[in-house]
Design a protein around this motif. Structure first.
Motif, short mmCIF file in Angstrom:
data_model
loop_
_atom_site.label_atom_id
_atom_site.label_comp_id
_atom_site.label_asym_id
_atom_site.label_seq_id
_atom_site.Cartn_x
_atom_site.Cartn_y
_atom_site.Cartn_z
N ILE A 473 15.90 -0.16 6.63
CA ILE A 473 14.82 0.78 6.33
C ILE A 473 14.07 0.46 5.04
O ILE A 473 12.85 0.63 4.98
N THR A 474 14.76 0.00 4.00
CA THR A 474 14.02 -0.30 2.78
C THR A 474 13.32 -1.66 2.88
O THR A 474 12.28 -1.86 2.26
N ASP A 475 13.86 -2.58 3.67
CA ASP A 475 13.13 -3.82 3.91
C ASP A 475 11.78 -3.54 4.54
O ASP A 475 10.75 -4.08 4.12
N VAL A 476 11.76 -2.70 5.58
CA VAL A 476 10.52 -2.41 6.30
C VAL A 476 9.58 -1.59 5.43
O VAL A 476 8.39 -1.93 5.26
N LEU A 477 10.07 -0.49 4.87
CA LEU A 477 9.20 0.33 4.04
C LEU A 477 8.75 -0.44 2.80
O LEU A 477 7.60 -0.32 2.36
N GLY A 478 9.64 -1.25 2.23
CA GLY A 478 9.24 -2.09 1.11
C GLY A 478 8.14 -3.06 1.48
O GLY A 478 7.24 -3.34 0.68
N ALA A 479 8.17 -3.58 2.71
CA ALA A 479 7.11 -4.47 3.18
C ALA A 479 5.79 -3.73 3.30
O ALA A 479 4.72 -4.25 2.92
N LEU A 480 5.83 -2.51 3.82
CA LEU A 480 4.60 -1.72 3.95
C LEU A 480 4.02 -1.40 2.56
O LEU A 480 2.79 -1.44 2.37
N LEU A 506 11.89 -3.33 -3.28
CA LEU A 506 12.63 -2.51 -2.32
C LEU A 506 13.04 -1.18 -2.94
O LEU A 506 13.10 -0.16 -2.26
N ALA A 507 13.29 -1.20 -4.25
CA ALA A 507 13.66 0.05 -4.93
C ALA A 507 12.54 1.07 -4.86
O ALA A 507 12.79 2.28 -4.90
N ASP A 508 11.29 0.62 -4.73
CA ASP A 508 10.17 1.56 -4.56
C ASP A 508 10.30 2.32 -3.24
O ASP A 508 9.94 3.50 -3.16
N ALA A 509 10.79 1.64 -2.22
CA ALA A 509 11.01 2.30 -0.94
C ALA A 509 12.09 3.36 -1.07
O ALA A 509 11.97 4.47 -0.55
N GLY A 510 13.17 3.01 -1.79
CA GLY A 510 14.21 3.99 -2.02
C GLY A 510 13.71 5.20 -2.79
O GLY A 510 14.02 6.36 -2.46
N ARG A 511 12.89 4.95 -3.80
CA ARG A 511 12.34 6.06 -4.59
C ARG A 511 11.46 6.96 -3.73
O ARG A 511 11.51 8.19 -3.81
#
Length: 573
Positions: A473-480, A506-511
């Motif tokens: 999930i963070t790989d994909v959202l981090g890519a977006l 990727l940490a931005d996706a987590g945030r």
């Protein structure tokens, strides 16, 4: 008057390239709230309310109402957000989308049955995609094009998030079994003697062997555990020999951490959902002007191939030097927006091209993230390879990389090196941790980021210990988020005439998932049918608008549609 020339005379900081723009955000879904917050961070003034949502935008509507930095009476972009969008299966919320589009199936593989993600994941992805569509539409206007009316949906976002799993399922129907092997444990996370839960990461069999040997594990358990551990990114499953967990539980966490560091294995403790993160950066994409760039009122467009194609990024050229999921998917999203993307690959090509299952002569997973891109082979450690990269950058608009920290400097291909050959370049780095962890940082990979940022804890049912989902999930959202930053950087470069650096992680996706966790209803049961077979879903005519095939595998289509709003006129506030 030329739109770009007029716009370049308006001062706008690179970090807020939509300064002066007014957007009306209608609706109260997670998707529209996320989109509005992203546009606000880019400089937009956001107005809420207005007329009732149209039937084709039940999840929200974004409409640019005012952009004084665009000359003339041009129509302005908008984006409509649906739930099911073009899918002929009724969906009325996040739970329905997770059920009907396969997210529950993939998330539940590790434990044996469909499970809902306890975050509004598809809606968050849809919100980022919607904001990206509006920003890309403004970029198209800035470059002298016409306005675009965009439409996306939470279902289309879900399909994009699962594209690599669908590609594998349609070439290897037996992949991703949702039934754990008898006697196996769903690990990691592992648990130390003191009760600390932790995640580990390595891409090297030698490091895996050194780590477990150092803790005293049996060679047979180490060997049996490596294949499922290595393949968990592709399969969303990871059942390991019980002996490995028993060995980890015999040591306290400091000892396990020392063993990991000695073996070159990344390790983080699994955080609670409330564990604080460092303050967020001023710009979610860390947009800033390149210090060595010379601003010009009308910098010439790069020389090279003719600017042709469809989509709001038609004519934009991207050089991508990236591997695994985050970087390649970011480049793929830019390609879906119309950009021409060329990959820099090592001599012999990216090793992922040969990873089974194969769709013809190329890996299905590789094609899910890279189809439609060109490729140039270059050894970036050599002078000739570096010169190849510089030549490509000189005739491009974007350079996107996800190298390990410090590698750009060793290659002499950092932002300052490339802006010397292309002053208006957007230099984009898609990393792992950014400022969330101090140096030296562990590997910045999906499951470590989920564990440290508290996302793993958000996903766990009450009373259950936190564990990351093995869906990436963070790989994909981090890519977006990376692609979103690139589009914003292009807009900033267009308005200022100077190069822009974009850094996402990727940490931005987590945030972002943490920040939106309290929004929305995740307790209601789904009314849509639960998909339990991705290949069957991809073959179902009801889902035909979500997928396309090359004859060997099936992949998600672009998550937006773009039309020219011939009946859409500029609306002043």
């Amino acid at each position: 008057m030329d739109v770009r020339a007029a716009a370049c005379r308006v001062e706008a900081p690179a970090s807020r390239p939509l300064d002066g723009t007014v957007v009306r955000a209608s609706g109260d879904s997670v998707a529209v709230r996320v989109a509005a917050s992203r546009l606000r961070a880019l400089g937009c003034a956001i107005r809420t309310g207005g007329a009732p949502l149209p039937p084709d935008a039940p999840a929200g509507l974004l409409r640019v109402e005012r952009a004084p930095w665009i000359s003339g009476g041009h129509a302005l972009p908008e984006c409509r957000i649906g739930w099911s969008g073009p899918v002929a299966v009724p969906m009325a919320g996040e739970r329905d989308v997770q059920a009907a589009c396969g997210i529950m199936h993939v998330h539940g593989r590790a434990t044996g049955g469909p499970r809902a993600l306890r975050v509004d994941y598809a809606s968050v992805c849809a919100g980022v995609l919607a904001a990206q569509a509006v920003t890309a539409g403004m970029l198209a206007l800035l470059r002298g094009g016409t306005a675009v009316r965009a439409a996306t949906s939470v279902a289309q976002a879900a399909a994009l998030a699962l594209t690599q799993y669908v590609a594998v399922a349609t070439t290897d129907p037996g992949s991703g079994s949702s039934r754990p092997e008898p006697g196996a444990e769903r690990t990691p996370p592992f648990r130390s003697a003191g009760g600390v839960r932790f995640e580990i990461e390595t891409f090297r069999a030698e490091s895996w062997l050194r780590f477990w040997t150092g803790l005293g594990a049996e060679r047979s358990a180490i060997a049996a555990g490596w294949p499922p551990f290595q393949q968990r990114f592709a399969t969303a499953t990871c059942t390991l020999p019980p002996g490995l967990q028993a060995v980890a539980a015999a040591w306290d966490y400091p000892a396990v951490r020392r063993a990991a560091q000695a073996a070159g294995v990344g390790i983080v403790a699994v955080s609670d959902a409330g564990t604080p993160l460092p303050p967020p950066p001023a710009s979610p994409w860390r947009l800033r002007p390149l210090p060595t760039a010379q601003a010009t009122e009308e910098a010439p467009a790069p020389d090279g191939r003719p600017r042709t194609g469809d989509g709001p990024l038609a004519g934009i050229r991207v050089v991508e030097s990236a591997n695994r999921v985050q970087g390649p998917l970011s480049g793929h999203v830019l390609g879906l927006l119309g950009a021409d993307v060329v990959r820099l690959e090592p001599p012999g090509g990216d090793p992922m091209r040969g990873v089974p299952p194969m769709a013809g002569e190329v890996s299905a997973r590789f094609l899910a993230l890279n189809r439609g891109k060109g490729a140039v082979e270059a050894d970036l450690k050599s002078r000739a390879g570096r010169e190849t990269a510089l030549r490509l950058a000189a005739s491009s608009d974007v350079f996107l990389q996800n190298w390990a920290p410090g590698r750009a400097a060793r290659f002499a291909l950092d932002a300052a090196d490339l802006v010397a050959v292309q002053p208006r370049l957007v230099y984009a780095y898609a990393g792992g941790w950014a400022e969330v962890l101090p140096a030296p940082q562990p590997m910045g990979t999906d499951y470590l980021v989920q564990a440290h940022t508290g996302v793993a804890a958000l996903l766990s049912p009450p009373g259950r210990p936190p564990a990351p989902t093995l869906m990436t999930i963070t790989d994909v959202l981090g890519a977006l988020i990376s692609a979103e930053g690139v589009v914003a950087g292009l807009l900033g470069a267009g308005r200022t005439g100077a190069g822009v650096r974009v850094e996402t992680a990727l940490a931005d996706a987590g945030r972002l998932l943490r920040d939106t966790h309290e929004v929305g209803d995740r307790t209601a049961d789904a009314t849509a049918p639960v998909v339990s077979d991705l290949a069957a879903m991809a073959a179902d005519p009801a889902y035909a608008a979500l997928f396309e095939t090359d004859g060997a595998a099936v992949y998600s289509r672009a998550p937006w549609t773009f039309t020219r709003p011939s009946d859409h006129r500029r609306e002043e506030p």
